[in-house]
Design a protein around this motif. Structure first.
Motif, PDB file in Angstrom:
ATOM      1  N   VAL A 212       0.862  -1.177   0.000  1.00 48.29           N
ATOM      2  CA  VAL A 212       0.000   0.000   0.000  1.00 48.29           C
ATOM      3  C   VAL A 212       0.906   1.236   0.000  1.00 48.29           C
ATOM      4  O   VAL A 212       2.020   1.211   0.543  1.00 48.29           O
ATOM      5  N   LEU A 213       0.437   2.314  -0.658  1.00 47.31           N
ATOM      6  CA  LEU A 213       1.200   3.561  -0.739  1.00 47.31           C
ATOM      7  C   LEU A 213       0.463   4.663   0.022  1.00 47.31           C
ATOM      8  O   LEU A 213      -0.770   4.713   0.028  1.00 47.31           O
ATOM      9  N   ILE A 214       1.261   5.549   0.650  1.00 51.28           N
ATOM     10  CA  ILE A 214       0.732   6.734   1.323  1.00 51.28           C
ATOM     11  C   ILE A 214       1.443   7.950   0.746  1.00 51.28           C
ATOM     12  O   ILE A 214       2.677   8.037   0.813  1.00 51.28           O
ATOM     13  N   VAL A 215       0.690   8.873   0.154  1.00 51.00           N
ATOM     14  CA  VAL A 215       1.221  10.152  -0.330  1.00 51.00           C
ATOM     15  C   VAL A 215       0.782  11.198   0.685  1.00 51.00           C
ATOM     16  O   VAL A 215      -0.419  11.477   0.823  1.00 51.00           O
ATOM     17  N   ALA A 216       1.759  11.773   1.407  1.00 58.53           N
ATOM     18  CA  ALA A 216       1.418  12.606   2.561  1.00 58.53           C
ATOM     19  C   ALA A 216       2.146  13.947   2.498  1.00 58.53           C
ATOM     20  O   ALA A 216       3.262  14.063   1.964  1.00 58.53           O
ATOM     21  N   ARG A 217       1.492  14.964   3.067  1.00 61.12           N
ATOM     22  CA  ARG A 217       2.066  16.297   3.262  1.00 61.12           C
ATOM     23  C   ARG A 217       1.258  17.009   4.332  1.00 61.12           C
ATOM     24  O   ARG A 217       0.063  16.783   4.478  1.00 61.12           O
ATOM     25  N   GLY A 218       1.918  17.915   5.055  1.00 61.01           N
ATOM     26  CA  GLY A 218       1.219  18.683   6.073  1.00 61.01           C
ATOM     27  C   GLY A 218       0.347  19.754   5.458  1.00 61.01           C
ATOM     28  O   GLY A 218       0.256  19.920   4.236  1.00 61.01           O
ATOM     29  N   GLY A 219      -0.325  20.517   6.311  1.00 56.09           N
ATOM     30  CA  GLY A 219      -1.230  21.553   5.834  1.00 56.09           C
ATOM     31  C   GLY A 219      -0.479  22.737   5.245  1.00 56.09           C
ATOM     32  O   GLY A 219       0.746  22.890   5.387  1.00 56.09           O
ATOM     33  N   GLY A 220      -1.223  23.575   4.548  1.00 57.30           N
ATOM     34  CA  GLY A 220      -0.632  24.759   3.927  1.00 57.30           C
ATOM     35  C   GLY A 220      -1.660  25.481   3.101  1.00 57.30           C
ATOM     36  O   GLY A 220      -2.833  25.089   3.017  1.00 57.30           O
ATOM     37  N   SER A 221      -1.212  26.566   2.464  1.00 53.69           N
ATOM     38  CA  SER A 221      -2.092  27.357   1.613  1.00 53.69           C
ATOM     39  C   SER A 221      -2.326  26.639   0.295  1.00 53.69           C
ATOM     40  O   SER A 221      -1.722  25.595  -0.004  1.00 53.69           O
ATOM     41  N   LEU A 222      -3.213  27.229  -0.522  1.00 53.80           N
ATOM     42  CA  LEU A 222      -3.507  26.648  -1.830  1.00 53.80           C
ATOM     43  C   LEU A 222      -2.273  26.625  -2.699  1.00 53.80           C
ATOM     44  O   LEU A 222      -2.029  25.655  -3.441  1.00 53.80           O
ATOM     45  N   GLU A 223      -1.446  27.664  -2.606  1.00 57.65           N
ATOM     46  CA  GLU A 223      -0.227  27.704  -3.397  1.00 57.65           C
ATOM     47  C   GLU A 223       0.761  26.650  -2.918  1.00 57.65           C
ATOM     48  O   GLU A 223       1.504  26.056  -3.721  1.00 57.65           O
ATOM     49  N   ASP A 224       0.817  26.425  -1.599  1.00 54.02           N
ATOM     50  CA  ASP A 224       1.741  25.410  -1.070  1.00 54.02           C
ATOM     51  C   ASP A 224       1.357  24.004  -1.525  1.00 54.02           C
ATOM     52  O   ASP A 224       2.223  23.148  -1.743  1.00 54.02           O
TER      53      ASP A 224
END
Length: 546
Positions: A212-224
């Motif tokens: 299984v794969l997890i594509v993850a990133r923290g929060g941010g603005s629309l541009e981020d």
């Protein structure tokens, strides 16, 4: 006045060539507009040219300006140009002397405000959704207990630490991290390459292929988060053969990869919880199921044991089981003797039926046929042998006549051949004689058997055969009428007679008997009738002559 306006009038204007004028204009424009920001709508964009440069135009409601992005700057753009997209382009204005046109050479490009970005996302969402990339039928189920988990995220952020900590708390498994940029230029390409790289791994390779794969990133603005809205990332997520969990931003943040992924998690920690179960809960569930299985097995064994005991009580005893077979055996043994007797009687009747067809006359005719056939074959073999001998003798005579002129060295060979022929002739004659002798002996033996079986031997012992006027044997006295002509056959001849008293005198017999013998036979018959008159009970049937 005309002279003043003529072309030959002197002037103080500097004369430029076309190239000089074009170059001067180019330098002036580039000096005055060496760094500008232009807001407009992209028009006529068809993607990068085969050379890698991109050519299009920027326009508003009243004007239009040509634009170009060189190959080196195009690969560094954070936002790629799209047809109809309103952007703010930063670059410099230059001219193209070959066609007297001017254009803006763009170095960076960005959407014109957050509203434009949202409109771009909606447009891209409609486009990709029409291709079926977001269909629920494409979604895959997550494995219940994966052995290897692949994580696509930044290796230095807090996201990877939260994921690893949550997985180790719930169910420790092997985690493979593919480090990528999660913000800025090139983010989308790196994320798409990581997803495709995990799918390209072969099972059993040096690096374990994730389940299984997890594509993850923290929060941010629309541009981020803009890199996760790239079309290349969405297509890579939709084409992934490995189930994929999207955990980009917080719960309120939505990107296009969330629609293409198999499962969307509200946070990276939530993605870790979706990927693996709780080991303690599984152990408790297994223990509970094991206890239930043990109890069910015990109850089932008790139930089966009770059923076996009930069936054992219902089974009949050995004597009851053998009573019916024993009765059938006794009945079969009792009927065996009767069956043998009936079979013997049936065989005897069949033998007697066949014996009635076997009479001395039939045997006599058959022996006569065999004798005639043997005589014919014997005569035929004699004639054939004589013809063969004559033919061989004639052939030998021809050979003698032919070989009379042969030299004397062949005389010995001819003599040997003649001796051999004579020996063969003698052997043939001897063989034929032996065959004829054996045939005569067989015929004599059969004739002796016929004589021994003939009824005339019985007549020679003092018996007689009574025949009616049709020359058929008479076996009962009751079948004769008074005055009926009969014939009495003895061993040495036949005598004719008439039944009843007062019959006429005897007639000479066909067997050549004398009148004295006929009178004696007639008186014997009369005396026999006086001594034993015909009774109602017929005499017993004459037995078989054999």
């Amino acid at each position: 006045m005309a002279n003043l306006l003529s072309d030959d009038s002197p002037t103080n204007l500097t004369e430029f060539s076309v190239s000089e004028l074009s170059g001067s204009i180019k330098r002036t424009v580039e000096t005055a507009f060496d760094h500008v920001r232009v807001r407009g709508e992209i028009s006529g964009y068809r993607g990068p040219h085969s050379s890698g440069h991109a050519y299009f135009a920027l326009k508003d409601d009243r004007s239009r300006i040509d634009a170009v992005i060189w190959k080196g700057n195009f690969s560094k753009l954070k936002h790629r140009p799209e047809e109809g997209m309103e952007v703010i382009a930063t670059g410099r204005v230059s001219t193209f002397p070959g066609s007297s046109k001017y254009q803006i050479i763009i170095e960076t490009i960005e959407p014109a405000g957050a509203g434009a970005l949202m409109a771009l996302i909606e447009e891209r969402k409609r486009k990709l959704g029409a291709e079926g990339l977001f269909d629920a039928s494409r979604k895959q189920l997550l494995p219940f207990m994966p052995k290897v988990i692949g994580v696509v995220t930044s290796p230095t952020g807090a996201v990877i630490r939260d994921i690893l900590h949550r997985i180790s708390d719930r169910f420790p498994v092997h985690v493979v991290v593919w480090p990528v940029k999660v913000q800025g230029e090139g983010c989308g390409h790196e994320v798409a390459s990581a997803i495709n790289g995990f799918n390209a791994m072969t099972p059993g390779g040096p690096i374990a292929r994730p389940d299984v794969l997890i594509v993850a990133r923290g929060g941010g603005s629309l541009e981020d988060l803009w890199g996760f809205n790239d079309e290349i990332v969405v297509r890579a997520a939709a084409a992934s053969e490995i189930p994929l969990i999207s955990a980009v931003g917080h719960e309120t943040d939505w990107t296009l990869i969330d629609y293409a992924a198999d499962v969307r998690a509200p946070t990276p920690t939530g993605a870790a919880e979706m990927a693996v179960p709780v080991k303690v809960e599984l152990e408790a569930q297994v223990a509970n199921l094991a206890a239930r299985l043990s109890g069910a097995s015990s109850r089932q064994m008790d139930l089966r044991r009770q059923n076996v005991r009930a069936l054992a009580r219902a089974l009949p005893s050995l004597d009851q089981l053998l009573a019916l077979p024993r009765r059938r055996f006794d009945e079969a043994a009792a009927g065996l003797g009767r069956g043998l007797e009936r079979n013997t009687i049936a065989k005897r009747h069949g033998f007697e039926k066949v014996a009635t067809r076997l009479t001395p006359d039939t045997l006599s005719r058959r022996f006569s046929d065999w004798r005639n056939r043997l005589n014919e074959r014997s005569a035929l073999s004699d004639r054939i042998l004589e013809r063969l001998i004559d033919r061989q003798r004639a052939r030998l005579d021809r050979f003698d006549a032919t070989l009379s002129a042969v030299p004397s060295r062949l005389t010995a060979q001819i003599d040997r051949s003649r001796d051999r022929f004579d020996a063969l002739s003698r052997r043939a004659e001897s063989a034929v004689s032996n065959d004829l002798r054996r045939a005569r002996q067989m015929l004599s033996a059969q004739e002796r058997m016929l004589q021994s079986l003939s009824y005339k031997n019985v007549l020679n012992r003092g018996y007689a055969v009574i025949r009616d006027e049709n020359d058929k044997p008479v076996s009962r006295a009751a079948s004769l009428l008074d005055g009926q002509r009969i014939a009495i056959e003895f061993g040495d001849g036949r005598v004719d007679a008439v039944t009843g008293e007062g019959a006429g005198g005897p007639v000479a017999g066909s067997g050549g008997a004398s009148p004295k013998k006929a009178a004696a036979a007639k008186s014997s018959v009369k005396e026999a009738k006086q001594r034993s008159p015909v009774s109602d009970n017929p005499p017993p049937k004459q037995g078989s002559l054999f």
